[in-house]
Design an enzyme around this catalytic site. Sequence first.
Site, PDB file in Angstrom:
ATOM      1  N   GLY B 154       0.984  -1.315   0.353  1.00  8.26           N
ATOM      2  CA  GLY B 154      -0.020   0.010   0.002  1.00  8.26           C
ATOM      3  C   GLY B 154       0.992   1.200   0.175  1.00  8.26           C
ATOM      4  CB  CYS B 155       0.017   4.601  -0.870  1.00 10.75           C
ATOM      5  SG  CYS B 155      -1.797   5.086   0.214  1.00 10.75           S
ATOM      6  CE1 TYR B 156      -1.353   7.438   4.862  1.00 11.89           C
ATOM      7  CE2 TYR B 156      -3.335   5.815   4.040  1.00 11.89           C
ATOM      8  CZ  TYR B 156      -2.713   7.548   4.097  1.00 11.89           C
ATOM      9  OH  TYR B 156      -3.603   8.329   4.195  1.00 11.89           O
TER      10      TYR B 156
END
Lengths: 353, 353, 353, 353
Positions: B154-156
């Site tokens: 994921g981006c986070y």
Amino acid sequence: MKTIKVAIAGASGYSGEELVRILLGHPQVELTAVTSRQYAGQTLAQVFPRFALSPAARRIQFIEPDATALAKLAEVVILALPHGVAAELAVPLLAKGCRVVDLSADFRLKSAAVYKEYYGHEHPAPDWLAKSVYGLPEVYREAIKSAALVASPGCYPTSILLPVLPLLKAGLIQSEGIIADSLSGVSGAGRKAELDYLFCECNESLRPYGVPKHRHLSEIEQELAIATGKPMLIQFTPHLVPVNRGMLTTLYLTPAQPASGETAAAQLAAQVAASYQAAYANEPFVRLLAGKALPDTKNVTGTNGLEIAWRVDPRTGRLIVISAQDNLVKGASGQAVQSLNLMCDFPETTGLI
Amino acid sequence: MKTIKVAIAGASGYSGEELVRILLGHPQVELTAVTSRQYAGQTLAQVFPRFALSPAARRIQFIEPDATALAKLAEVVILALPHGVAAELAVPLLAKGCRVVDLSADFRLKSAAVYKEYYGHEHPAPDWLAKSVYGLPEVYREAIKSAALVASPGCYPTSILLPVLPLLKAGLIQSEGIIADSLSGVSGAGRKAELDYLFCECNESLRPYGVPKHRHLSEIEQELAIATGKPMLIQFTPHLVPVNRGMLTTLYLTPAQPASGETAAAQLAAQVAASYQAAYANEPFVRLLAGKALPDTKNVTGTNGLEIAWRVDPRTGRLIVISAQDNLVKGASGQAVQSLNLMCDFPETTGLI
Amino acid sequence: MKTIKVAIAGASGYSGEELVRILLGHPQVELTAVTSRQYAGQTLAQVFPRFALSPAARRIQFIEPDATALAKLAEVVILALPHGVAAELAVPLLAKGCRVVDLSADFRLKSAAVYKEYYGHEHPAPDWLAKSVYGLPEVYREAIKSAALVASPGCYPTSILLPVLPLLKAGLIQSEGIIADSLSGVSGAGRKAELDYLFCECNESLRPYGVPKHRHLSEIEQELAIATGKPMLIQFTPHLVPVNRGMLTTLYLTPAQPASGETAAAQLAAQVAASYQAAYANEPFVRLLAGKALPDTKNVTGTNGLEIAWRVDPRTGRLIVISAQDNLVKGASGQAVQSLNLMCDFPETTGLI
Amino acid sequence: MKTIKVAIAGASGYSGEELVRILLGHPQVELTAVTSRQYAGQTLAQVFPRFALSPAARRIQFIEPDATALAKLAEVVILALPHGVAAELAVPLLAKGCRVVDLSADFRLKSAAVYKEYYGHEHPAPDWLAKSVYGLPEVYREAIKSAALVASPGCYPTSILLPVLPLLKAGLIQSEGIIADSLSGVSGAGRKAELDYLFCECNESLRPYGVPKHRHLSEIEQELAIATGKPMLIQFTPHLVPVNRGMLTTLYLTPAQPASGETAAAQLAAQVAASYQAAYANEPFVRLLAGKALPDTKNVTGTNGLEIAWRVDPRTGRLIVISAQDNLVKGASGQAVQSLNLMCDFPETTGLI
């Protein structure tokens, strides 16, 4: 209904414009003068067409900043001037008997040494540092009422101090390890022509700045130290984000007692709630969010309100508190008017709701 | 030059659109199919006019997502589907011999129990959890090369793991007390018609969400635990801010050795620099900022780059690290193509510079 | 594959930055030099971190603008300099045998008198006005191929000329009464520190400017006059709107034959479609929208495409044509590279798709 | 000071929210009820936290829309409901003796046939079409005062009619060939969850819509026809641009007498100025811009003001007029309150300055 004559020195920046907006609608204030070197001779309505519906704005002309002239025109002068310039005008105004609310940082610090450390030069009027009152009404209400000189807090300090002070005073959090992560709208940078603040440089941009020692740390730590009675060091990271207005601060706090696990977390959350209720239940401008609600700057922009929500993370045992305000209102001009109301014995919310 | 046939399942969301953009320009990929229930029968150019300059985009029509059809059309299928839906398609694709890069969270966790804790239901294909490779090339490069199933992060997690892992591995920071404060552009919420993501609700709005237990914590802590060999708990607060793209993460880290004071702080800063140099000097997509530079998302949006800067605060002794990336590129689709390049034995930057 | 050495003079503004982006990815261009007085000595990657993934950007240093040096380094020099400054560099470059593509207005007009009327001073090199070629490839393709000096059109002219010229040439519209109403992103104002272009002054602001005689009128009317063989006057109103990039132009045109009523309107719409098909069916960068689709700048930003849609209003009999482009790409730097490709006998879309 | 009980039906959309804002600050209005099916049972402060500083907002709960209940609670009901739904509530409210200000299009047209042409179904209460008053105070002030039913104009019509009507009435422009090119903020689309209005679809996007026959044309042409005594057809193109609030309209008008050349242009400009002075010099909310000033929506957002500027182009002889307003205030809710003030014999600017 009693009214008072008020002037704004430095009314052409964003904070000054916001002061104009508020004072034009204030039922107990007569705005008698506004100053601006650049716009002297033009009316408020000419410089800020958005105020042109107001007869006063069509009439009032900007004048040059001059203490003698201002002292004749106003009982209270609000300064929305750059740091350093404010003190130069404040001292003669005070000498002439005006009361002053200063939005700059010039009189916020009690220590001339700390001033020099953060602002890089000797303080021009150190005698006034002891006499000024830090203009956070929720903390210094009584002192503000009789103050000659109110040093209105910065936007970051307001967003941090209001959530943190009650917890520190109640002993719910440790004084070490406080972290404040803040987001600010671009108006916080002021109305100045610099590349960094061009539309195309800010739009679609997220960036920190002033890491790790922003000037506002000095007044934040001073006020925390007054509350705890010991020196305080906090971590503070400001960020610039593409909104005109708004400031969101996320605080990471270490509970005084371990709060890991669902039970301890719930217990601490209840204590925090009680502490905030005790501090702010009767405060008109502080809004404590219940249930699942979290702060959102769009709920406060254009108002003098500050939202606070909190969560205890049962996994880490840490307390997270989030505040939202309008950097130009509760973080600057609205708060200054709140102090003005206190100084003039007006109901504190006059002109602000 | 060798080319490979690739399909995108779920190509109508923001990550899918970004995959299309990258793969249309990838010199060693032949994009053979894109799926979308909603747009089946329309061409890529019709649904995304910005790609209409590409002959391939004018030719390729969306088809219904069907494992049998996709397996005939492509050697590798990239899934940009919602959580849960991805697994349903991945399993039959893998059974038919396709290799899969999955942008959803379905195969990122090694533990079916943790999956159930965070996603609320039993994992549909737990056997594959052990066999999938977490698609962070800077960490799992070799495993990705031969993987049948890559679970792209994921981006986070990407914005947090890349800055934190080298420091943990080098023993420069404590494993306790890690705090990640992240800002995300609105595209991170996906292309779905919900009130919260309307223009007027996001513009001029700053807000936290998912406090304190966001789903991405599960994979972040998993990867940190793998690196340290012990369970990890971190604090993570995501915020929604009004940009289309971009993710900025500010990390608050506790040095393993006290770092207060100018000397100790400078020493730690040098160690951090050395640690990052060792980890990333040869990494094409990680950019270590020197001097006074701080990350700014506008420096990375539209690219697969991730910027990292760090400061040791001599006052608090704390280490602050900041990363910036494009949530849709290094945080999603670009990273998936980076894995694809590894899987296909292409130079890792192919199509990404 | 043949490559050519190209330099960019004035590479630190928004058009210059966009030229850098395109040329770094251009397979037949070797970018050999970039100039900037302000940034001389720094690399492209330092000034524009977004390009840091490119080895060339990490290597190429800005140099001072100097014709002798540039002539040694490049066969073609693209000028992204302010009006007036461009001519000063172009003349010596041409004298030394370089070919020049100029993004400024310095060589767009054929008449030195019109230049003086619109730009307020004598043209510094009137001899070159007759020799320069107006760099609109869809109109002057053959002349561009052999030109020594290409005067690349402005963003507004491109957005107006491409939709209008085929209709005028086909005799479908009257030459009188043309109205162009245009919206421009803020990057069109350039990268300069002025109050009017600050984030807080542009965000949440919509405003016209340059009414009624914007400088770009001179080149628009020149090109329309060339097409019709008679003097032309049009109405043009530019507006500034809060996007970084993008230009939308709505044109109000009077049909040569009455077109009121459903039948006549449908007939004219078909003739317009045929006219556009004849002009642009084979043009790679002009996209004619069919059906209900209307232009949207987000479909073209970041690309060299220009969208056109048209409607005949059966109530008024008027023809409305709308175009959308990226003001920095098809409206500036992309179009310049399109000319460069023609000058170098490269496929016209090289580096632009 | 006389006060009146007012209810808002449909208070949860953007126009409804703006009505709440204005009426909470209106010194002669007691807001007694707000309706919303979705939020029934919640307070105004819960649904719109920005109003939480107001004691009334903390007290007033949304109720279901019900004519009988509303008629008991309020003397005047303002409807901010979707087209069609408004009429269903207005008719019983009127029957019970309430006075109604309707922000929808339901009662703006005098002709049931035109209503059917533009809205696609029979009008539900054609008898009321003749009795309703079009709520443009600058035109229908006297009729509004005694109206039972005020049909408050749309935002586009307001932005067009106020600049055009005085010129038509003075015979300064031809009735043929009027062109209105308008830009609207996204709040104009309402608070509804549709893909087209997502942040990522609107931010960095410029697009026309409703070309060439937008519904608002019907009321614009009706009012122009009333002014001229003959049928009117105008050209109107709305565009969606990424601001929350604001509407800018650029009008292209053909002078009744030729106005080419500096002399004739200056003469017409003076006549236009005189015409506007005659019409609006005493109008509190219409601001005529002098000198070089041009309208900017940021000068009017949040206010009930409408700015007008004009230019005669000596080259083309055409008259260009530009207006700016807040689509939610002068274009909707502020104007409705202006009518309310007239209906209640309050000073017209009460609560609006």
